[in-house]
Design a protein around this motif. Sequence first.
Motif, mmCIF file in Angstrom:
data_model
loop_
_atom_site.group_PDB
_atom_site.id
_atom_site.type_symbol
_atom_site.label_atom_id
_atom_site.label_comp_id
_atom_site.label_asym_id
_atom_site.label_seq_id
_atom_site.Cartn_x
_atom_site.Cartn_y
_atom_site.Cartn_z
ATOM 1 N N LEU A 1 -39.918 -38.311 -15.353
ATOM 2 C CA LEU A 1 -39.530 -36.922 -15.114
ATOM 3 C C LEU A 1 -38.469 -36.831 -14.026
ATOM 4 C CD1 LEU A 1 -43.018 -35.159 -15.228
ATOM 5 C CD2 LEU A 1 -41.427 -35.639 -17.104
ATOM 6 N N ARG B 1 -34.651 -35.469 -14.652
ATOM 7 C CA ARG B 1 -34.062 -34.363 -13.888
ATOM 8 C C ARG B 1 -32.721 -34.757 -13.285
ATOM 9 N NH1 ARG B 1 -37.113 -31.565 -8.820
ATOM 10 N NH2 ARG B 1 -36.930 -33.691 -8.015
ATOM 11 N N TYR C 1 -33.673 -28.546 -26.611
ATOM 12 C CA TYR C 1 -34.961 -29.129 -26.232
ATOM 13 C C TYR C 1 -34.941 -29.535 -24.751
ATOM 14 C CZ TYR C 1 -35.802 -29.639 -31.301
ATOM 15 O OH TYR C 1 -35.978 -29.414 -32.632
ATOM 16 N N ALA D 1 -35.153 -26.554 -22.323
ATOM 17 C CA ALA D 1 -36.510 -26.007 -22.244
ATOM 18 C C ALA D 1 -37.427 -26.941 -21.452
ATOM 19 C CB ALA D 1 -37.068 -25.787 -23.652
ATOM 20 N N PHE D 2 -37.264 -28.262 -21.687
ATOM 21 C CA PHE D 2 -38.114 -29.230 -20.998
ATOM 22 C C PHE D 2 -37.794 -29.283 -19.509
ATOM 23 C CE2 PHE D 2 -39.293 -33.775 -20.071
ATOM 24 C CZ PHE D 2 -40.670 -33.585 -20.188
ATOM 25 N N GLU E 1 -36.812 -26.938 -17.556
ATOM 26 C CA GLU E 1 -37.419 -25.800 -16.870
ATOM 27 C C GLU E 1 -38.862 -26.100 -16.472
ATOM 28 O OE1 GLU E 1 -38.330 -21.039 -17.684
ATOM 29 O OE2 GLU E 1 -36.934 -22.146 -18.988
ATOM 30 N N GLU E 2 -39.604 -26.727 -17.374
ATOM 31 C CA GLU E 2 -41.001 -27.055 -17.076
ATOM 32 C C GLU E 2 -41.115 -28.245 -16.123
ATOM 33 O OE1 GLU E 2 -43.237 -24.926 -17.981
ATOM 34 O OE2 GLU E 2 -41.642 -23.839 -19.021
ATOM 35 N N VAL E 3 -40.204 -29.203 -16.241
ATOM 36 C CA VAL E 3 -40.199 -30.354 -15.337
ATOM 37 C C VAL E 3 -39.955 -29.908 -13.903
ATOM 38 C CG1 VAL E 3 -38.883 -32.424 -14.677
ATOM 39 C CG2 VAL E 3 -39.583 -32.091 -17.051
ATOM 40 N N GLU E 4 -39.015 -28.971 -13.724
ATOM 41 C CA GLU E 4 -38.740 -28.441 -12.382
ATOM 42 C C GLU E 4 -40.001 -27.823 -11.784
ATOM 43 O OE1 GLU E 4 -36.229 -28.861 -10.575
ATOM 44 O OE2 GLU E 4 -34.333 -28.807 -11.666
ATOM 45 N N LYS E 5 -40.733 -27.068 -12.603
ATOM 46 C CA LYS E 5 -41.966 -26.442 -12.112
ATOM 47 C C LYS E 5 -42.993 -27.509 -11.718
ATOM 48 C CE LYS E 5 -41.545 -22.334 -15.083
ATOM 49 N NZ LYS E 5 -42.147 -21.617 -16.237
ATOM 50 N N ALA E 6 -43.122 -28.528 -12.564
ATOM 51 C CA ALA E 6 -44.125 -29.572 -12.312
ATOM 52 C C ALA E 6 -43.796 -30.374 -11.059
ATOM 53 C CB ALA E 6 -44.217 -30.497 -13.526
ATOM 54 N N HIS F 1 -41.902 -29.464 -8.605
ATOM 55 C CA HIS F 1 -42.022 -28.578 -7.442
ATOM 56 C C HIS F 1 -43.485 -28.451 -7.022
ATOM 57 C CE1 HIS F 1 -41.372 -25.258 -4.712
ATOM 58 N NE2 HIS F 1 -42.201 -24.505 -5.407
#
Length: 292
Positions: free
Chosen positions: A6, A10, A60, A63-64, A66-71, A73
């Motif tokens: 991940l 990023r 894809y 979208a991925f 965006e979720e990786v940044e949240k995880a 963080h």
Amino acid sequence: MELLQLQYFRKVAQLNHLSQAARELRISQPALSQTIAKLEKDLGVPLFHREGRQIRLNAYGEAFLEEVEKALHALEEGRRKIADMAGLEKGIISLDTTFIPHFPDLLNAFLKDHPEVQFRISQASSQKIKEELLRGGRIDFCLSCHPVQHKGMCNVPIKAENIVLAVPATHWLAGRQQVNLNEAAKEPFVGFKKESPFRETTDELCRRAGFEPNWICETDEAKVVVDLVRSGLGIALLPESLVDPDETLHRAQIRKPAARRTYYLTWKQDRYLSKAAAAFRDFVLKHFSDFS
């Protein structure tokens, strides 16, 4: 799916360049390519468009990311909380700052009481980048002359100062204590580059005065702007605290339009602040508690 995958994903997504990402991550490009390929295999979809050496996120991948940044963080927030609770670090405060009068004195006063705290200070080239750093959780605070207009941000005005017109001592406006900015509409201007946050402020100020300035020189350095004015190359709009008038330089207050700059301390409300960061926030707000 592994944490390292991940983090590597990023970095490639941020740079859109495999070899550059590999250099920054200090791994070989083939190893990085294999890691990204394995991640795509695990997900069952490609994450990037590849055209020769060019690489960029596809739908894809966006979208991925965006979720990786949240995880990532969330994991960083957890690490900071545990480190703070266990006393594993003396305290690191990250902030992005524009110019603010006497800012080094403010830091020195805080460090006098907290000598083991470390600061990581950046100066983003635009307000947009400052906001991205703050919203992405990569910094604790932003000090700027614009509030961050996004949900979940806390903006506290801490200080204000006038913007003045700096002119050479031989200039026809040098005898004036106050001017209307439109009087300088036909003059050559020197100042900061277009992407600078302060340049955004001065451009708007000139528009309110009814003209577009004739920029003949642009730079990143405030001292260079002042020196260019002293040399007689042009005139400049500058924060008052940057202009020390003498026999070679004159500063005039701007009567119309109102030319005043307010500085804000901004932080993300849902971001965990370490004890050091919380102490710095409280120190800054107390230091400027008489602001009105």
